[in-house]
Write a protein that holds these residues in place. Structure first.
Motif, mmCIF file in Angstrom:
data_model
loop_
_atom_site.group_PDB
_atom_site.id
_atom_site.type_symbol
_atom_site.label_atom_id
_atom_site.label_comp_id
_atom_site.label_asym_id
_atom_site.label_seq_id
_atom_site.Cartn_x
_atom_site.Cartn_y
_atom_site.Cartn_z
ATOM 1 N N GLU A 158 36.556 34.005 31.378
ATOM 2 C CA GLU A 158 37.189 33.888 30.067
ATOM 3 C C GLU A 158 38.442 34.741 29.951
ATOM 4 O O GLU A 158 38.811 35.159 28.857
ATOM 5 N N HIS A 159 39.103 35.018 31.061
ATOM 6 C CA HIS A 159 40.327 35.802 31.041
ATOM 7 C C HIS A 159 41.437 34.999 31.705
ATOM 8 O O HIS A 159 41.718 35.166 32.896
ATOM 9 N N LEU A 206 47.085 35.161 39.194
ATOM 10 C CA LEU A 206 46.754 34.775 40.563
ATOM 11 C C LEU A 206 47.524 33.529 40.995
ATOM 12 O O LEU A 206 48.020 33.446 42.126
ATOM 13 N N ILE A 207 47.650 32.566 40.099
ATOM 14 C CA ILE A 207 48.387 31.339 40.417
ATOM 15 C C ILE A 207 49.864 31.641 40.632
ATOM 16 O O ILE A 207 50.483 31.149 41.582
ATOM 17 N N GLY A 260 50.358 33.465 43.926
ATOM 18 C CA GLY A 260 50.210 32.518 45.032
ATOM 19 C C GLY A 260 51.433 31.618 45.171
ATOM 20 O O GLY A 260 51.914 31.359 46.285
ATOM 21 N N ALA A 261 51.964 31.137 44.036
ATOM 22 C CA ALA A 261 53.148 30.281 44.072
ATOM 23 C C ALA A 261 54.356 31.048 44.607
ATOM 24 O O ALA A 261 55.155 30.512 45.389
ATOM 25 N N LEU A 262 54.499 32.297 44.207
ATOM 26 C CA LEU A 262 55.616 33.110 44.709
ATOM 27 C C LEU A 262 55.471 33.383 46.208
ATOM 28 O O LEU A 262 56.473 33.409 46.941
ATOM 29 N N ALA A 263 54.247 33.576 46.675
ATOM 30 C CA ALA A 263 54.028 33.812 48.104
ATOM 31 C C ALA A 263 54.406 32.570 48.914
ATOM 32 O O ALA A 263 55.071 32.671 49.957
#
Length: 60
Positions: free
Chosen positions: A32-33, A40-41, A44-47
């Protein structure tokens, strides 16, 4: 004129009675956070984007 069933000053049962309080729902924990999941998304997209940029500019 309407007939009053309840005495004046007493709340009728169907109009906002607080006779039964609701139970507090348990915390859903990490599920619920949404800020954590969004972070995290984005990380991950930046990586992934960084990997492709590094390949374009000759690193790797």
């Amino acid at each position: 004129m309407a007939v009053l069933v309840n005495p004046p000053g007493e709340t009728p049962p169907a109009e906002g009675s607080i006779g039964e309080a609701h139970e507090e729902r348990a915390d859903g924990g990490i599920w619920e956070h949404p800020g954590l999941w969004t972070a995290l998304i984005v990380i991950g997209a930046l990586a992934v984007a960084g990997f492709f940029l590094a390949r374009i500019f000759g690193y790797g």
